[in-house]
Design an enzyme around this catalytic site. Structure first.
Site, PDB file in Angstrom:
ATOM      1  N   GLN A   1     -33.108  57.332  63.866  1.00  0.00           N
ATOM      2  CA  GLN A   1     -33.605  56.963  65.189  1.00  0.00           C
ATOM      3  C   GLN A   1     -35.122  57.171  65.284  1.00  0.00           C
ATOM      4  OE1 GLN A   1     -30.707  58.225  67.916  1.00  0.00           O
ATOM      5  NE2 GLN A   1     -31.794  57.633  69.742  1.00  0.00           N
TER       6      GLN A   1
ATOM      7  N   SER B   1     -30.674  61.665  59.251  1.00  0.00           N
ATOM      8  CA  SER B   1     -29.838  61.719  60.461  1.00  0.00           C
ATOM      9  C   SER B   1     -28.883  60.521  60.493  1.00  0.00           C
ATOM     10  CB  SER B   1     -30.732  61.793  61.704  1.00  0.00           C
ATOM     11  OG  SER B   1     -29.961  62.007  62.872  1.00  0.00           O
ATOM     12  N   LEU B   2     -29.038  59.639  61.473  1.00  0.00           N
ATOM     13  CA  LEU B   2     -28.229  58.425  61.557  1.00  0.00           C
ATOM     14  C   LEU B   2     -28.208  57.651  60.239  1.00  0.00           C
ATOM     15  CD1 LEU B   2     -27.158  55.729  62.982  1.00  0.00           C
ATOM     16  CD2 LEU B   2     -29.546  55.287  63.462  1.00  0.00           C
TER      17      LEU B   2
ATOM     18  N   ARG C   1     -20.709  57.585  67.552  1.00  0.00           N
ATOM     19  CA  ARG C   1     -21.676  58.686  67.455  1.00  0.00           C
ATOM     20  C   ARG C   1     -22.722  58.546  68.552  1.00  0.00           C
ATOM     21  NH1 ARG C   1     -26.741  59.638  64.843  1.00  0.00           N
ATOM     22  NH2 ARG C   1     -26.837  61.529  63.558  1.00  0.00           N
TER      23      ARG C   1
ATOM     24  N   HIS D   1     -29.298  67.419  66.877  1.00  0.00           N
ATOM     25  CA  HIS D   1     -29.230  68.418  65.804  1.00  0.00           C
ATOM     26  C   HIS D   1     -29.442  69.841  66.327  1.00  0.00           C
ATOM     27  CE1 HIS D   1     -28.931  65.117  63.047  1.00  0.00           C
ATOM     28  NE2 HIS D   1     -29.992  64.573  63.595  1.00  0.00           N
TER      29      HIS D   1
ATOM     30  N   GLN E   1     -23.383  67.519  60.698  1.00  0.00           N
ATOM     31  CA  GLN E   1     -24.767  67.072  60.831  1.00  0.00           C
ATOM     32  C   GLN E   1     -25.223  67.008  62.283  1.00  0.00           C
ATOM     33  OE1 GLN E   1     -26.090  63.231  61.428  1.00  0.00           O
ATOM     34  NE2 GLN E   1     -26.717  62.934  59.320  1.00  0.00           N
TER      35      GLN E   1
END
Length: 293
Positions: free
Chosen positions: A9, A88-89, A113, A195, A244
């Site tokens: 992102q 991340s993503l 998600r 996170h 995560q």
């Protein structure tokens, strides 16, 4: 060894993916399939939407995933990763690239998600901030000393760490870190504390979706944000992907381990060049490039 890396992102921009769509029939097919699965015209928003429209988590995450995976698939036989990682993503994009997830399963997971994270963001006023120019250990110690929830969330490269948590706690940590010599302590324009422990409701919601999804044997190792080391066991990959959401993205450590394990070239697949810049800050001699069709 070629390492394929996939952004997360923040990499989105108006017009993203249009070049891939126009250059590849394979990509066009995936764009159409994504619109159908999601139930809205993601392609139109990517090509013509405003920055604000693209910034909505429920749009941003599928858009970056679609751009990355469509580009990877458009490369065809040219794309032969020997290791993969995603920020991340981007980890879900990486899992499609190494064959652990199918495109449709990956997209559905990304959409779920995004919705789960958006709900968690709406529950508690929260934010993130970029801290530049301090040792990781000092940032961690200051965060631990602040009342409220604030934690180290993204270890992006040496001297760049993102913190995440409740708005007041993040603001307090920023002030203290400036006093301790941070070059910058800057609040980020994000909708929540990704996170961090504040994402626990999203993690619980995503657990059911992940459990129902088939995770296959990978064609090459993935260096996951949680573990930072080469992972090939589908059960371990599944567990790391779930944790995560509430754990930090250890990108610095992942890149260091990929280099140690023989990575000679890092190919960024998806919008932007952010990850190439971070890799260069870990090792300025590392060879980086953008995937193109």
């Amino acid at each position: 060894m070629k390492a394929y890396i996939f952004p997360g992102q923040g990499a989105q921009f108006t017009g993203m993916g249009k070049d891939v769509y126009e250059a590849s029939a394979t990509a066009r097919e995936l764009f159409e399939k994504a619109n159908e699965i999601l139930g809205f015209d993601l392609t139109k928003i990517m090509f013509e939407g405003t920055a604000d429209e693209l910034k909505e988590t429920k749009v941003t995450q599928p858009a970056i995933f679609l751009h990355s995976v469509a580009l990877f698939k458009a490369l065809g036989d040219e794309a032969q990763p020997q290791m993969v990682a995603g920020h991340s993503l981007g980890e879900i994009s990486a899992l499609v690239a190494n064959g652990v997830l199918g495109f449709e399963d990956g997209l559905r997971l990304v959409a779920q998600r995004a919705q789960a994270m958006q709900k968690a963001c709406d529950n508690v006023p929260s934010t993130m901030a970029a801290i530049l120019g301090l040792e990781d250990e000092l940032v961690e110690a200051v965060c631990a000393d602040v009342d409220g929830v604030v934690v180290a969330a993204n270890y992006n490269c040496p001297g760049q760490l993102i913190i995440s948590g409740e708005i007041k706690a993040v603001e307090e940590a920023c002030e203290r870190l400036k006093e301790r010599g941070a070059k910058r302590a800057l609040l980020l324009p994000v909708g929540g504390a990704f996170h961090s422990p504040l994402m626990e409701p999203a993690r619980e919601e995503l657990a059911a979706a992940i459990e129902k999804t088939t995770f296959s044997e990978p064609s090459c190792p993935i260096y996951q944000n949680v573990s930072t080391t080469a992972v090939t066991d589908p059960a371990e990959i599944k567990k790391n992907l779930l944790f995560q959401l509430t754990a930090p993205v250890k990108w610095t450590q992942s890149v260091q381990n990929m280099l140690k394990d023989g990575a000679t070239e890092f190919i960024e697949v998806g919008p932007g060049k952010v990850l190439q810049g971070l890799v260069k800050k870990v090792d300025r001699n590392a060879e980086t490039s953008s995937a193109t069709v």
